[in-house]
Design a protein around this motif. Structure first.
Motif, PDB file in Angstrom:
ATOM      1  N   ARG A 181       0.947  -1.301  -0.065  1.00  0.00           N
ATOM      2  CA  ARG A 181       0.412   0.116  -0.083  1.00  0.00           C
ATOM      3  C   ARG A 181       0.541   0.700  -0.068  1.00  0.00           C
ATOM      4  O   ARG A 181       0.713   1.837  -0.751  1.00  0.00           O
ATOM      5  N   ASP A 182       1.786   1.720   0.654  1.00  0.00           N
ATOM      6  CA  ASP A 182       2.779   2.420   0.032  1.00  0.00           C
ATOM      7  C   ASP A 182       3.147   2.452  -0.806  1.00  0.00           C
ATOM      8  O   ASP A 182       3.707   3.843  -1.180  1.00  0.00           O
ATOM      9  N   ASN A 183       3.640   1.282  -0.879  1.00  0.00           N
ATOM     10  CA  ASN A 183       4.254   1.330  -2.705  1.00  0.00           C
ATOM     11  C   ASN A 183       3.435   2.446  -3.431  1.00  0.00           C
ATOM     12  O   ASN A 183       4.063   3.392  -4.074  1.00  0.00           O
ATOM     13  N   ILE A 184       2.016   1.961  -3.521  1.00  0.00           N
ATOM     14  CA  ILE A 184       1.302   2.150  -4.266  1.00  0.00           C
ATOM     15  C   ILE A 184       0.597   3.654  -3.739  1.00  0.00           C
ATOM     16  O   ILE A 184       0.547   4.614  -4.452  1.00  0.00           O
ATOM     17  N   VAL A 185       0.272   4.130  -2.722  1.00  0.00           N
ATOM     18  CA  VAL A 185       0.211   5.761  -2.311  1.00  0.00           C
ATOM     19  C   VAL A 185       0.686   6.829  -2.492  1.00  0.00           C
ATOM     20  O   VAL A 185       1.338   7.698  -2.466  1.00  0.00           O
ATOM     21  N   PHE A 186       2.443   5.454  -1.911  1.00  0.00           N
ATOM     22  CA  PHE A 186       3.394   6.767  -2.562  1.00  0.00           C
ATOM     23  C   PHE A 186       3.476   7.865  -1.679  1.00  0.00           C
ATOM     24  O   PHE A 186       3.840   9.221  -2.246  1.00  0.00           O
ATOM     25  N   ASN A 187       3.527   8.356  -0.370  1.00  0.00           N
ATOM     26  CA  ASN A 187       3.219   9.126   1.129  1.00  0.00           C
ATOM     27  C   ASN A 187       2.646  10.550   0.277  1.00  0.00           C
ATOM     28  O   ASN A 187       2.382  11.229   0.320  1.00  0.00           O
ATOM     29  N   HIS A 188       1.295   9.744  -0.297  1.00  0.00           N
ATOM     30  CA  HIS A 188      -0.750  10.604  -0.724  1.00  0.00           C
ATOM     31  C   HIS A 188      -1.708  10.180   0.222  1.00  0.00           C
ATOM     32  O   HIS A 188      -1.352   9.701   1.467  1.00  0.00           O
ATOM     33  N   VAL A 189      -2.035  10.619   0.227  1.00  0.00           N
ATOM     34  CA  VAL A 189      -3.348  10.616   1.366  1.00  0.00           C
ATOM     35  C   VAL A 189      -4.166   9.228   0.777  1.00  0.00           C
ATOM     36  O   VAL A 189      -4.195   9.198  -0.890  1.00  0.00           O
ATOM     37  N   TYR A 190      -4.225   8.739   1.657  1.00  0.00           N
ATOM     38  CA  TYR A 190      -4.955   7.398   1.563  1.00  0.00           C
ATOM     39  C   TYR A 190      -6.689   7.626   1.141  1.00  0.00           C
ATOM     40  O   TYR A 190      -7.265   7.876   2.517  1.00  0.00           O
ATOM     41  N   ASP A 191      -7.185   6.897  -0.430  1.00  0.00           N
ATOM     42  CA  ASP A 191      -8.274   7.332  -0.439  1.00  0.00           C
ATOM     43  C   ASP A 191      -8.305   6.027  -0.563  1.00  0.00           C
ATOM     44  O   ASP A 191      -8.431   5.532  -1.652  1.00  0.00           O
ATOM     45  N   GLU A 192      -9.644   5.571  -0.126  1.00  0.00           N
ATOM     46  CA  GLU A 192      -9.304   4.192  -0.004  1.00  0.00           C
ATOM     47  C   GLU A 192     -10.563   3.829  -1.210  1.00  0.00           C
ATOM     48  O   GLU A 192     -10.393   2.548  -2.087  1.00  0.00           O
ATOM     49  N   ASP A 193     -11.782   4.310  -1.895  1.00  0.00           N
ATOM     50  CA  ASP A 193     -12.218   4.161  -2.946  1.00  0.00           C
ATOM     51  C   ASP A 193     -11.498   3.862  -3.825  1.00  0.00           C
ATOM     52  O   ASP A 193     -10.825   2.589  -5.109  1.00  0.00           O
ATOM     53  N   TYR A 194     -10.973   5.119  -4.255  1.00  0.00           N
ATOM     54  CA  TYR A 194      -9.972   5.470  -5.080  1.00  0.00           C
ATOM     55  C   TYR A 194      -9.009   4.501  -5.414  1.00  0.00           C
ATOM     56  O   TYR A 194      -8.599   4.081  -6.564  1.00  0.00           O
ATOM     57  N   TYR A 195      -8.635   4.181  -4.502  1.00  0.00           N
ATOM     58  CA  TYR A 195      -7.263   3.090  -4.633  1.00  0.00           C
ATOM     59  C   TYR A 195      -7.700   1.630  -4.849  1.00  0.00           C
ATOM     60  O   TYR A 195      -6.951   1.146  -5.516  1.00  0.00           O
ATOM     61  N   ASN A 196      -8.630   1.022  -4.288  1.00  0.00           N
ATOM     62  CA  ASN A 196      -9.548   0.021  -4.678  1.00  0.00           C
ATOM     63  C   ASN A 196      -9.891  -0.230  -6.418  1.00  0.00           C
ATOM     64  O   ASN A 196      -9.653  -1.312  -6.798  1.00  0.00           O
ATOM     65  N   THR A 197     -10.144   1.483  -6.727  1.00  0.00           N
ATOM     66  CA  THR A 197     -10.489   1.610  -8.346  1.00  0.00           C
ATOM     67  C   THR A 197      -8.807   0.703  -8.551  1.00  0.00           C
ATOM     68  O   THR A 197      -9.055   0.243 -10.012  1.00  0.00           O
ATOM     69  N   VAL A 198      -7.855   1.019  -8.425  1.00  0.00           N
ATOM     70  CA  VAL A 198      -6.788   1.325  -9.188  1.00  0.00           C
ATOM     71  C   VAL A 198      -6.335   0.011  -8.716  1.00  0.00           C
ATOM     72  O   VAL A 198      -5.974  -0.554 -10.048  1.00  0.00           O
ATOM     73  N   ILE A 199      -6.295  -0.685  -7.506  1.00  0.00           N
ATOM     74  CA  ILE A 199      -5.778  -2.370  -7.523  1.00  0.00           C
ATOM     75  C   ILE A 199      -6.599  -3.110  -8.724  1.00  0.00           C
ATOM     76  O   ILE A 199      -6.335  -3.592  -9.342  1.00  0.00           O
ATOM     77  N   GLU A 200      -7.614  -2.744  -8.652  1.00  0.00           N
ATOM     78  CA  GLU A 200      -8.859  -3.304  -9.955  1.00  0.00           C
ATOM     79  C   GLU A 200      -8.386  -3.198 -11.074  1.00  0.00           C
ATOM     80  O   GLU A 200      -7.859  -3.997 -12.176  1.00  0.00           O
ATOM     81  N   ALA A 201      -8.363  -2.419 -11.889  1.00  0.00           N
ATOM     82  CA  ALA A 201      -7.455  -1.558 -12.767  1.00  0.00           C
ATOM     83  C   ALA A 201      -6.347  -2.026 -13.564  1.00  0.00           C
ATOM     84  O   ALA A 201      -5.929  -2.832 -14.427  1.00  0.00           O
ATOM     85  N   CYS A 202      -5.605  -2.199 -12.143  1.00  0.00           N
ATOM     86  CA  CYS A 202      -4.182  -2.574 -12.521  1.00  0.00           C
ATOM     87  C   CYS A 202      -4.460  -4.063 -12.374  1.00  0.00           C
ATOM     88  O   CYS A 202      -2.936  -5.021 -12.699  1.00  0.00           O
ATOM     89  N   ALA A 203      -5.554  -4.928 -12.002  1.00  0.00           N
ATOM     90  CA  ALA A 203      -5.653  -6.447 -12.228  1.00  0.00           C
ATOM     91  C   ALA A 203      -4.549  -7.043 -10.655  1.00  0.00           C
ATOM     92  O   ALA A 203      -3.306  -8.495 -11.207  1.00  0.00           O
ATOM     93  N   LEU A 204      -4.661  -6.165  -9.649  1.00  0.00           N
ATOM     94  CA  LEU A 204      -3.334  -6.471  -8.543  1.00  0.00           C
ATOM     95  C   LEU A 204      -4.140  -7.377  -7.614  1.00  0.00           C
ATOM     96  O   LEU A 204      -3.639  -8.070  -6.552  1.00  0.00           O
ATOM     97  N   GLY A 205      -6.009  -7.778  -7.896  1.00  0.00           N
ATOM     98  CA  GLY A 205      -6.264  -8.329  -6.387  1.00  0.00           C
ATOM     99  C   GLY A 205      -6.207  -9.325  -6.548  1.00  0.00           C
ATOM    100  O   GLY A 205      -5.609 -10.018  -5.364  1.00  0.00           O
ATOM    101  N   PRO A 206      -5.670  -9.862  -7.341  1.00  0.00           N
ATOM    102  CA  PRO A 206      -5.298 -11.786  -6.873  1.00  0.00           C
ATOM    103  C   PRO A 206      -3.923 -12.022  -6.483  1.00  0.00           C
ATOM    104  O   PRO A 206      -3.635 -12.507  -5.257  1.00  0.00           O
ATOM    105  N   ASP A 207      -3.360 -10.894  -6.396  1.00  0.00           N
ATOM    106  CA  ASP A 207      -1.832 -11.105  -6.155  1.00  0.00           C
ATOM    107  C   ASP A 207      -2.060 -10.854  -4.510  1.00  0.00           C
ATOM    108  O   ASP A 207      -1.383 -11.265  -4.322  1.00  0.00           O
ATOM    109  N   LEU A 208      -2.420  -9.750  -4.493  1.00  0.00           N
ATOM    110  CA  LEU A 208      -2.846  -9.782  -2.809  1.00  0.00           C
ATOM    111  C   LEU A 208      -3.721 -10.169  -2.174  1.00  0.00           C
ATOM    112  O   LEU A 208      -3.116 -10.406  -1.255  1.00  0.00           O
ATOM    113  N   ALA A 209      -4.540 -11.357  -2.758  1.00  0.00           N
ATOM    114  CA  ALA A 209      -4.900 -12.339  -2.092  1.00  0.00           C
ATOM    115  C   ALA A 209      -4.215 -13.291  -1.307  1.00  0.00           C
ATOM    116  O   ALA A 209      -4.378 -13.617  -0.461  1.00  0.00           O
ATOM    117  N   LEU A 210      -2.700 -13.383  -2.472  1.00  0.00           N
ATOM    118  CA  LEU A 210      -1.617 -14.324  -1.920  1.00  0.00           C
ATOM    119  C   LEU A 210      -1.090 -13.460  -0.909  1.00  0.00           C
ATOM    120  O   LEU A 210      -0.611 -14.974  -0.746  1.00  0.00           O
TER     121      LEU A 210
END
Length: 1462
Positions: A659-688
């Motif tokens: 999360r820190d690598n993605i947010v990269f010192n910006h304010v954490y916006d949960e909705d947008y963050y989850n949208t980015v995770i889904e768009a970048c196809a990272l969901g299955p990887d994070l589940a592991l």
């Protein structure tokens, strides 16, 4: 004018009343009044809230002060009304006025300040002492003063002392608002500051529990690195390094110099007081009974010695504290300034490796810190020498100047030695830089080193620098230092010998005990500055070298500030220009004759997707670097309207959570963050991952697959919501269906970034039709630029040729690169098409409709200091409790037991000979007293001279033994063992261990073993031997003193235990908290382009400051801890001197015939015993604190190694493998014992010369199969055989050196091209050129001025990613082994080069080679002999490509269909 002499003529040892009432008492009251008037300015400040308890204390103080004021006022009225006669009336009027202002001052201070009033705390003890002196005088004069006056004065004093006791409590007692970790110095009163009593709660805690970081107080605000760094950086803009350091931190240091000068004067007062006491005893013994001096005089001398000793101790420790604090500030300021500068270094400075910059921080900054600690001795030493000779002149007359002559004559020799030392130190720093650079490269490229079996070659390279350069120079430095120390030990003895010999010849006065023993004390005092001067000269020389290096660094060229013009437009609309480049030329180095990019014209608009295509080395990545400001612009203009985010070709991943690598010192916006995770196809990887997106990843993302790193880097660029998004070949590391998903959902016209300006560098033509604008780059020039349709209309255009030559059905949709990392992350991932409940891919489209509603990314506020350090994947090892005896034993074994025994014997003999020399002097003094002149001196002088010479030579022998025989040997053995252990560690160890932590071991800890530890061991044994000799002398001369040794020894041992319990843990915390500074530094240097592109330099500078502050939090108490110990031991020592002096006076008064010489001997050695015993405790502590470095090195040595590299009895044949047959027999494996199987019962055979393509969806187990072949991971069951040889039974080196691999990550080293292609140096140039030709690099290398000897920068920065990959391909070709493994070997090259390489692999050059290819450009394997499809760790399909393509139900067919091949 009436004469008022201070000393009474009628009373022995007393002042006159007019002096006491006219000067002494008014002087003290006047200071109180003056300060009270100044303090009225506080009344303007706001009163602070106080607790009930605090209000009660204030009420008590004011009540007692009111009573003291009433008593004083009553005295004044009685004198006026009764007309009593007093010496000076004014003081009786001044006293009530002073006490009234004392009440005002007490109230203002209590309500508005955080500490007790220093003036009141000092006023009452001094004033009461002055009143006691006045009372004694009044009492001795008889009935001149009324008894009521004495009673009232006594009442004033008692009420004052009562208020003083309450003043000591402090105004913040009972306060509940105070932060728990606040620095106690903020509320400590003057006595607690002087005595370091503010450290006592921490020391007490250290005895009862193991101290942790949470127990330590916070820094003073002025000592925070942000403030320290800002001061230094401001001054560096105007001045050089020396001047800047002085202007930034020189104030407290000047105070320390002043304190040291006063302390030096008091130190040389002690021999004068000793002489005064001895003279008193002589007078008392020789005077008739009716004319004997007053006993009060003797006791006053003893009291004066005690008070002078206590003041000297307080001053010395305050000086040390300020010197160490200044050193701490200098280091923090330099580290902060070095970090800030490293973020703006231009490419002209890229020849400076990260290892060099790390050395500036780890060595040079520490050297400047050390200079602050002992640098004052450069001023204090000469002063002490002058004071010593003035004192000696009073004792010996002109004969003492013979010593001055010897000193003057020794100066040219010292200067000559200093010049040699400086030259050697400069050379040694270069050697250390070279080794650190090699270590940094080794750690950065460890994966390639292990896969290529280059461990031995790198050990040889590092050992060559270490043994042939560094240790050889260390040996020379050791010999020179030994000679220097011997010289400075011998000079005081030579001075003493020459002075005594001259005095005995030229003086008529006999050299008796009262001359010799004060002289010996002075010579002993002279020995310290002379001995320390040599060390200080070394420190100064090292500091001069370091300042020169720092000056060069701070003057280094910075990035061109006007390379681009940035205009922030918050209201950009679709179609507005975001980037404009007009007629611009860009260079990597400002000195380059030919620009890297020439005549660049490019306009990028909001909402547009611009594609940049071109061949390897054409300048695609350089174009992005020019946009982010990394290159020098020489012509034209670049204008940027808004913010930038950047995803580089080689993703930079921090050692932090996902999360820190993605947010990269910006304010954490949960909705947008989850949208980015889904768009970048990272969901299955994070589940592991065990903790999902809160899982820690290793440095550089080493615990993740290449695809995961690329998508996290992409997600970071997306999350930043910048106006311009730069994407450098981000799709080359993911397979085709993931690439399509990411393009559609993120990059494409309907993606998450659709409303932003995007520039995508790519080697793929899969999505070329969806680009709004395409720029084709060739040799640094944009050959053509326009829409896809317009460029395709030109049949001779580069894009048109590329598309026609490769078509859209060639499987060139983006390749998927597997990592080969020894972790389960990539090979156990879930197929992207699987439905993950937490991250539902289908939900992205819905969220994209609302993308306009997402606000701009805002930088998050900085974290608190104590949350600064991420533990990473592994917490650094830290022992607790007492350093184990085993550590000392292993250090001595690594050094030399024989050497240590020789050293101990020589040190003891040296002290014995020094003792015999002093006893010779005593006998000589007795002889002279008896005969009344200096006759018969030759015998005594000869003996004294021989003893002194032998003592000096033995000291020299012990120096050489400890430096050359012990220290060097231990350094060599420990370093070599640690290096060997590191190279034998499994790859998993490097994945969880930050590079900075390991570099810290090889830089700071090895430096301690090289040059610091031996010095403290030497000091400990030498001071112990001095203590032993002192006890022998005092015990033999004054046996009753031996009774005090038992309680004294018990007390010292208790204090040492009490102190070590805390200081040991503080030193460990200091060492452990230092590593994150190195780790953060090296990590930030690796990602400096990403940091700059996001414009987050200030964020990373603040994070670095937090790491430094956390280290300072651990360092400050460890310094104060030493002072806490020192002041207690020395004050107790002062008490011992006082008791010995008082007992001597009682003995003189009560025993006839007491020998003054005996008293002199006892007292002179008692004075030295205090400092010697203190140094023993300090040296023991320093040894234990620095042996922690050995403890850490030993822990690294004990890291569990991987399997043996060589097994002589199982060595395969020289031509193995001759055929290249590979058999997997029921093979299963897992990454770690606690994890599930990642390969399950694999059984297959690869025939000799077969070309096997390996594919499968993400997480199938492809990379794990390769890792198993190289035994990066070991089997759980089953085995692998190559040409019938079980690879488990042979050494790792024999296995890995027999297989060639082209890994996904192209690792290059600093050096020449030849060294990179053939690091072991076993191939001739003909073979190297042939390999370069096959790898399509020959033309490029021949075009370089130096050809094969052309320089490659650290990490291969001088080459493009594609060129680096081709160079790795050339390495594999050069090996000519029967098995070649290609792990996405051409993912970063253009399509034409890829096709040519595939033709070579399929051609005659590899006809007899077994080739295993992992690929997601399926066209590269579709022509192979067989295809292996992996799925969920099992063999899903294994057949010829024709058979698999014929079966439309096969996985291979579905993959080919997705890639457009079926």
């Amino acid at each position: 004018m009436l004469q008022c002499p201070p000393v009474s003529r009628s009373r022995a040892f007393d002042f006159t009343l007019c002096f006491e009432e006219g000067v002494l008492l008014p002087g003290v009251l006047g200071i109180l009044l003056a300060y009270s008037l100044i303090s009225l300015s506080w009344s303007l400040s706001t009163p602070q809230p106080r607790s009930t308890k605090s209000h009660l204390i204030l009420a008590g103080k004011l009540a007692f002060l009111s009573l003291a004021f009433a008593s004083s006022l009553s005295t004044l009225f009685l004198i006026i009304l009764r007309k009593w006669t007093v010496s000076v009336f004014a003081v009786y009027a001044l006293e009530p006025l002073g006490l009234f202002f004392a009440m005002v001052l007490s109230y203002l201070n209590h309500t508005r300040r955080r500490t007790s009033s220093t003036v009141l705390l000092l006023f009452w003890p001094i004033y009461v002492t002055a009143l006691a002196i006045w009372t004694r005088t009044v009492a001795s004069k008889g009935s001149e003063y009324h008894w009521l006056l004495l009673v009232l004065k006594a009442s004033t004093a008692l009420f004052g002392l009562a208020s003083f006791s309450l003043e000591c409590v402090g105004p913040e007692i009972g306060s509940k608002d105070k932060p728990a970790d606040e620095s106690p110095l903020l509320t400590a009163n003057v006595f607690r500051v002087w005595s370091f009593g503010w450290m006592t709660p921490l020391m007490a805690k250290g005895v009862t529990k193991i101290i942790t970081e949470e127990d330590l107080p916070a820094l003073m605000p002025s000592d925070e690195s942000e403030n320290l760094g800002h001061k230094l950086e401001t001054n560096l803009k105007k001045h050089g390094v020396w001047a800047s350091l002085f202007l930034s931190y020189g104030g407290p240091y000047l105070t320390a110099v002043f304190l040291k000068i006063i302390q030096d004067c008091l130190a040389f007062l002690q021999p004068q007081l000793l002489r005064w006491l001895l003279a008193y005893i002589s007078r008392y013994q020789t005077s008739p009974d009716d004319a004997k001096p007053s006993a009060a005089e003797g006791f006053l001398i003893a009291l004066t010695m005690f008070v002078a000793s206590v003041i000297q101790t307080i001053l010395l420790n305050q000086y040390f504290q300020r010197a160490f604090e200044t050193g701490m500030r200098v280091r923090a300021g330099l580290v902060t300034a070095i970090f800030s500068k490293s973020l703006v270094l231009s490419n002209d400075e890229k020849g400076r490796s990260s290892g060099d910059i790390m050395n500036l921080m780890s060595v040079d900054a520490v050297r400047m810190q050390d200079l602050c600690t002992f640098g004052i001795i450069a001023f204090s030493g000469p002063l002490q020498i002058c004071l010593a000779f003035i004192s000696l002149y009073n004792l010996l007359g002109w004969a003492s100047f013979v010593g001055v002559g010897i000193m003057v004559l020794s100066i040219p020799l010292t200067t000559f030695i200093a010049r040699i030392q400086k030259r050697m130190q400069e050379e040694q720093m270069k050697n250390r830089d070279e080794r650190t650079r090699l270590m940094s490269e080794l750690l950065s490229n460890i994966k390639s080193i292990k896969l290529y079996a280059w461990e031995s070659a790198f050990i040889r390279k590092i050992s060559a620098v270490r043994n042939d350069k560094e240790l050889r120079m260390l040996r020379k430095l050791g010999l020179l230092n030994s000679f220097n120390m011997t010289l400075w030990t011998g000079i005081p003895l030579l001075v003493a010998f020459a002075s005594f010999a001259t005095a005995s010849v030229t003086s008529d006065r006999p050299l008796t005990a009262d001359v010799l023993f004060p002289s010996i004390s002075l010579f002993l005092l002279l020995q310290f500055p002379l001995a320390m001067l040599s060390q200080v000269i070394s420190n100064v020389i090292e500091a001069i070298v370091s300042v020169r290096r720092l000056s060069i660094f701070f003057r280094a060229a910075e990035l061109q500030t006007d390379a681009r013009q940035i205009i922030h437009k918050p209201d950009l609309r679709q179609g507005d220009e975001v980037l404009t480049i007009k007629d611009a030329d860009f260079r990597w180095n400002s000195t380059d004759v030919v620009p890297t990019l020439e005549n660049i014209n490019l306009v990028v608009r909001k909402g547009e997707l611009t594609g940049v295509l071109g061949r390897v080395g054409a300048g695609k990545t350089s174009l992005l670097s020019a946009i982010i400001g990394d290159m020098t612009r020489s012509e034209g203009k670049t204008t940027l309207y808004g913010s930038v985010s950047y995803a580089p070709q080689n993703p930079w991943i921090m050692s932090a959570t996902i999360r820190d690598n993605i947010v990269f010192n910006h304010v954490y916006d949960e909705d947008y963050y989850n949208t980015v995770i889904e768009a970048c196809a990272l969901g299955p990887d994070l589940a592991l991952f065990p903790d999902g997106d809160l899982s820690e990843v290793g440095e550089k993302g080493i615990s993740m697959s290449g695809g995961q790193r690329a998508r996290i880097s992409l997600a970071r660029a997306v999350y930043a919501r910048a106006d311009l998004v730069l994407l450098d070949d981000v799709l080359s590391a993911v397979d085709s269906h993931v690439a399509r998903h990411v393009f559609d959902k993120v990059i494409g016209p309907n993606g998450l970034l659709a409303s932003h300006a995007r520039i995508l560098v790519t080697n793929s033509i899969a999505f070329v039709k969806q680009f709004d604008q395409i720029a084709f780059v060739s040799r640094g020039i944009i050959r053509e630029c326009g829409s896809y349709q317009s460029l395709m209309e030109n049949p001779e255009g580069d894009l048109s040729k590329l598309v026609r030559g490769h078509g859209s059905a060639s499987g060139t949709s983006t390749p998927f690169v597997t990592s080969g990392s020894a972790t389960p992350s990539e090979d156990t991932a879930i197929n992207i098409s699987d439905k993950a409940p937490e991250y539902a891919v289908a939900a992205v489209s819905e969220k994209l409709r609302h993308r306009a509603s997402y606000p701009r990314a805002v930088l998050a506020p900085p974290r608190p200091v104590r949350a600064a350090n991420s533990a990473g994947l592994s917490t650094e090892h830290k022992e607790q409790g007492q350093v184990k005896r085993r550590v000392y034993q292993q250090y001595i074994e690594a050094a030399s037991k024989t050497g240590f025994i020789i050293f101990l014997v020589s040190a003891l003999l040296q002290q014995a000979l020094t003792l015999f020399g002093n006893l010779t002097l005593r006998s000589w003094g007795e002889h002279n007293r008896e005969i009344g002149d200096n006759s018969g001196m030759f015998k005594y002088l000869l003996l004294y001279g021989l003893f002194s010479l032998a003592s000096t030579l033995l000291g020299g022998i012990s120096n050489v033994v400890v430096w050359i025989l012990c220290s060097l040997r231990s350094s060599k053995r420990l370093h070599d063992s640690m290096l060997k252990s590191l190279m034998n560690a499994p790859l998993g160890f490097f994945e969880v261990t930050p590079t900075g932590r390991t570099l810290n071991l090889f830089s700071r800890d090895i430096y301690v073993v090289d040059q610091v530890l031996a010095r403290f061991i030497q000091m400990f044994f030498r001071t112990s031997a001095v203590c032993l000799s002192i006890m022998v002398v005092i015990g033999a001369s004054f046996p009753p003193f031996l009774l005090s040794i038992i309680p004294l020894g018990w007390f010292y041992l208790r204090v040492m235990k009490y102190y070590l319990a805390t200081s040991r843990e503080l030193k460990r915390l200091d060492a452990v908290s230092r590593s994150p500074i190195f780790a953060w530094f090296s990590e930030s240097l690796a990602g400096v382009s990403t940091i700059r592109s996001f414009n987050q330099q200030s964020v990373f500078i603040k994070a670095n400051q937090r790491h430094v502050d956390r280290n300072q939090i651990c360092y400050c108490p460890s310094v104060a801890c030493n002072r806490w110990l020192s002041i207690r031991l020395e004050i107790v020592g002062s008490v011992i001197i006082f008791l010995v002096a008082v007992l001597s006076i009682f003995a003189t008064i009560g025993v006839k015939g007491m020998d003054a010489g005996l008293v002199g001997l006892v007292l002179s050695y008692a004075m030295n015993a205090t400092s010697a015993l203190n140094w023993v405790v300090r040296a023991a502590s320093d040894v234990e604190q620095n042996i922690v470095s050995v403890e850490r090195i030993l822990h690294q040595i004990e890291v569990q190694p991987e399997a043996p590299h060589y097994i002589p009895e199982a060595k395969p044949a020289d031509d193995w493998p001759a055929q290249g047959k590979i058999e997997f027999q029921n093979y299963s494996t897992r990454y770690r014992p606690e994890l599930d199987l990642v390969l399950k019962s694999i059984s297959l055979e690869v025939e000799p010369k077969e070309k096997l393509g390996i594919c499968g969806r993400t997480g199938g187990g492809k990379s794990t199969l390769l890792l198993s072949l190289f035994r990066i991971i070991e089997p759980v069951e089953g085995t692998i055989k190559i040409d019938g040889v079980d690879i488990k039974q042979i050494g790792l080196h024999d296995l890995r050196s027999s297989i060639s691999i082209v890994p996904q990550t192209p690792d290059l080293f600093e050096g020449t091209l030849r060294e990179n292609i053939d690091p072991i140096g076993i191939h001739d140039d003909v073979d190297i050129w042939a390999a370069l030709g096959q790898a399509h690099l020959r033309e490029y290398v021949e075009g370089l001025p130096d050809g094969l000897d052309a320089t490659v920068r650290e990490g291969g920065q001088s080459l493009s990613s594609g060129q680096r990959q081709l160079l790795c391909f050339a390495r594999a070709l050069l090996r000519k082994s029967r098995i070649l493994v290609l792990d996405e070997a051409t993912s970063a090259v253009d399509l034409d080069t890829d096709r040519a390489i595939q033709e070579i692999i399929q051609g005659p050059a590899f006809a007899n080679v077994t080739v295993l290819t992992i690929a997601h450009r399926l066209n590269t394997i579709v022509n192979g002999d067989r295809i292996l499809v992996m799925d969920q760790g099992k063999v899903a399909e294994f057949d010829s490509p024709q058979s698999l393509l014929a079966d439309k139900a096969s996985i291979f067919y579905s993959l080919c269909a997705e890639a457009g091949l079926a």
